[in-house]
Write an enzyme that holds these catalytic residues in place. Sequence first.
Site, PDB file in Angstrom:
ATOM      1  N   PRO A 359       0.852  -1.199   0.000  1.00 49.27           N
ATOM      2  CA  PRO A 359       0.000   0.000   0.000  1.00 49.27           C
ATOM      3  C   PRO A 359       0.882   1.241   0.000  1.00 49.27           C
ATOM      4  CG  PRO A 359       0.002  -1.046   2.168  1.00 49.27           C
ATOM      5  CD  PRO A 359       0.767  -1.954   1.258  1.00 49.27           C
ATOM      6  N   LEU A 360       0.803   2.024  -1.054  1.00 45.91           N
ATOM      7  CA  LEU A 360       1.722   3.137  -1.259  1.00 45.91           C
ATOM      8  C   LEU A 360       0.967   4.456  -1.160  1.00 45.91           C
ATOM      9  CD1 LEU A 360       3.466   1.516  -4.331  1.00 45.91           C
ATOM     10  CD2 LEU A 360       4.446   1.717  -2.038  1.00 45.91           C
ATOM     11  N   CYS A 444       3.728   3.032  10.286  1.00 48.29           N
ATOM     12  CA  CYS A 444       3.770   4.334   9.616  1.00 48.29           C
ATOM     13  C   CYS A 444       4.629   5.308  10.426  1.00 48.29           C
ATOM     14  CB  CYS A 444       2.366   4.899   9.443  1.00 48.29           C
ATOM     15  SG  CYS A 444       2.333   6.518   8.630  1.00 48.29           S
ATOM     16  N   LYS A 483       1.318  -4.863   9.559  1.00 49.12           N
ATOM     17  CA  LYS A 483       2.567  -4.355   8.987  1.00 49.12           C
ATOM     18  C   LYS A 483       3.281  -3.533  10.041  1.00 49.12           C
ATOM     19  CE  LYS A 483       4.480  -2.201   4.816  1.00 49.12           C
ATOM     20  NZ  LYS A 483       5.389  -1.208   5.395  1.00 49.12           N
ATOM     21  N   HIS A 513       8.956  -4.308   7.813  1.00 52.28           N
ATOM     22  CA  HIS A 513       9.819  -3.374   7.080  1.00 52.28           C
ATOM     23  C   HIS A 513      11.130  -3.292   7.843  1.00 52.28           C
ATOM     24  CE1 HIS A 513      10.276   0.914   5.174  1.00 52.28           C
ATOM     25  NE2 HIS A 513      11.313   0.137   4.972  1.00 52.28           N
ATOM     26  N   ASN A 546      10.143  -6.641   3.762  1.00 51.91           N
ATOM     27  CA  ASN A 546       9.934  -5.432   2.963  1.00 51.91           C
ATOM     28  C   ASN A 546      11.146  -4.525   3.104  1.00 51.91           C
ATOM     29  OD1 ASN A 546       8.089  -2.415   3.418  1.00 51.91           O
ATOM     30  ND2 ASN A 546       8.712  -3.266   1.484  1.00 51.91           N
TER      31      ASN A 546
END
Length: 706
Positions: A359-360, A444, A483, A513, A546
Amino acid sequence: MDVAALAEEKAAKPDEGRSAPLEGPPPPPPKPDGAHPRPEDLVAKAIAPVKVEYLRAPPSRSRSTPEAGDAADDDVNKKKNAPSNVVKEKKSRRQLKRERQQEQKSALHICPEVAKSGNVDACRYNNNCRFSHDLDGFFAQKPADLEGSCPFLSVGEPCPYGITCRFSGTHNKPVESQNPPEKSFEINSLKKDLQKLLWKNKVSFPKANAQLKLLGLAGGNKTKAMPDVNQVEIHSESLNGPDNLHLDDDNGVLCSSANEAEPALITCTEKDCLEDASVIDPSRPLKKAKSSVDEGRCLADNNSGTYHMDKDFKGINAQNGPQEISTDSLCSSKVDLSLKPHPRERKLIDFRGKLYLAPLTTVGNLPFRRICKALGADITCGEMAMCTNLLQGHASEWALLRRHSSEDVFGVQICGAYPDTIARAVELIDRECLVDFIDINMGCPIDIVVNKGAGSCLLTKPMRMKSVIQAASCTINIPLTIKVRTGYFEGRNRIDSLISDISDWGASALTIHGRSRQQRYSKLADWDYIYQCARKAPDALQVLGNGDIFSYLDWNKHSADCPELSSCMIARGALIKPWLLTEIKEQRHWDISSEERFNILKDFVRFGLEHWGSDMKGVETTRHFLLEWLSYTCRYIPVGLLDVIPQRVNWRPPCYHGRNDLETMMASDSAADWIRISEMLLGKVPEGFTFAPKHKSNAYDRAENG
C-alpha cells in the site's frame, strides 16, 4: 523546442540510435583511462555508475536541494522553455474560499444533469439549482477537446460526463475495435445512505461492541443495557450510547474516538459474543436474521435493495459485473449464530511466492494498481486509510477502499490508535466492502500519525497492540494482517520478542519493514533481522519482508537466504519502475525503452480518466497523480546506460543524458519536465498551474525521502 515538435520527433524516431541531450551543451568526450572514477568506487559511494559516454556537465543548481525540480532557477527555465511557477504557493483559507465561490458562479460550473443530457430542462430543480444552466456560456469558456477518444467508449459504456467531457467530440464516433471490450468496473464505493448515517452517528457496531466488552476494552464507551442473548435483531433503542470518549492511557485524559452508533444498519449479532444469557420471550415473534458466517455472506446495497455475494469475487463476473441475488434465498433459512468460526478456521491467503504490491501513499491509487496488476502483481492493497475518517464518512478516505475488477486478491490497509476505533472500522469495512483481507499499519513513521498514537507509536505499547489485534481479529472472519517496522528507535529492535504473541492474538500474516521508525527510509533495510524474525515465527503466522527490493536478484536472494520467509513486499521499487514485477516473474533485467515507458504512462492516464473522470476536474486530478508518480520514475536509470547492473534503490544518479530526447526528459528531476510529459498526454496545463511533489521524492538529502 515546443511540446508538439517533441511529440512529432518522438513518433518519427522512437528509440533507435543515440540522440543529443534534450537541452544544454553536448556531452563531454570520454576522459583518459584513470581520469574517471572506477565503477566500484562509485558504487561504494552510492553513486550510480553510468557509462562515461552518457555523462554530461551538471546544471548550475544543486541536485540535492529539497527544491530541486521546482524550476526556480530562471536560466534553467529559459533553456527548458518551461513555466517558472511550478512551486505551489500557499494560499490562505479566505483566498481558497473566494476561489471556490468564483468557480461556483462560473458558467463552467454547469449542472451535471444538463451536462449529461445537453438539455437545459433536464434538471428537476430548474431555477433553484445551485449549478449553472447556461450552455452558451459553458461552451464559450470550455477549453478545446483533447486528442484521442473518450476512455469510456473504449470499454463499451456511455460517457457519464456528457458535454463536460474533454473528449466530447468523439462521443458520436463509432469505436473501432475488433474484439469486444473487456468489462471493467469498480466496487466498494461509499453509498450516500451509509454516508448520511455515518454523519449522524447512527450506524451500530454490534460485533465490535460485543467483542470489546468480552475483552474488557469498552472503557468510557458505555452503552445502555444489552439485549437478550438469543435475540437475533438488535433494536436501535438498545444502542443509544451517547458517550464517545475513551481514556488516553498515556496522558490520563479523555479523548474523542469513534462514536457509538444508534440505529442498527445490519442488525445481526452472534450468540457467543454476548454475555448474560436469558430466556427469550416466546410471545414476541423473531425476525429473520442475516447469516454472518463465511458461506453465503451477503452485502447490502442500500440503493437497490439487492445483495452481492461474497468476499472472494464469487458473485462478481469479469464480463457481467456484480450479480444480483435474491435476499429470500440467502436469508430465509435459519442459521445457528452460535457457530462462530475459530480464528484458525478462517479462509487464509497464501502469500508464499506471491508478488505483493505494498500500500503506497498518494501514488498507490487504483489506476496505478491496475498498471502493476497488468505487469505481474499477484496481491494488491489499497492506500492506508485512517479509521476515524472512515467512521465519520469522509468520501476521500472511502475512496481509498475502491477495488477494480482486475484485482482478484485485494486488501485494504487501515490505521488507528485505539482498539475501539479499529474494531468498529474493520466491522464496517467487512460489512460494506468486498475485500480479501484487512491490514493494520503499525509501522507508519509520519509525525502526524505517530503523534496521535497510531502507526509506529504502537510499537512502544505492546499491550495496546495486543488489544487492537484481538479486538479486530475477533470482529471479522476474513484474515487480518499486520505491517510493522523493526522497532521505534534505531538499534532497539523488538518485533522478534513479539512475533509469537502476534500470532496468538489473531494475526494471519506479518509484514516487517527492515527499518526502525527513527530511520524512516535512510540506510539499507536490515534483512538479517527480518530473517531472524521469520525463523522465530510459528507455523501459523506467515512472515513477509519489505525493503530495498529493486531487481529480481534481490527477490531471489531473500527467498534463498531464508526459506521460512513467505514472500517479499514490493514498495518503492514498484514506484520507480513498476516493470520490476515483470522482471521478477520473467527472471531478467528489462532494458525497457522510453517508448515502452511512455506507453505505460498512456495506460495510466486512460485508467485515471476512467477512475477520476474525463471532465476538466478529472483530467487535472489525473495530471496531478501522474506528476506525483513521475517524481519517482525519474530515479530510474536504464539498464543499457549502467556499467554495473542491477541498479540499487539507494544509488544517486549523476547528471546524464539518455539514448534519445524522451529518455533524457524522463531522467530529469525537474518538475518542469514532468509537466511537459503530462502535456504530451493530457494537453496544456491550465493558466497559473503549479506543482510541487508531495513527498519530495526527487530530493536525496532528506532522510525521510530515501
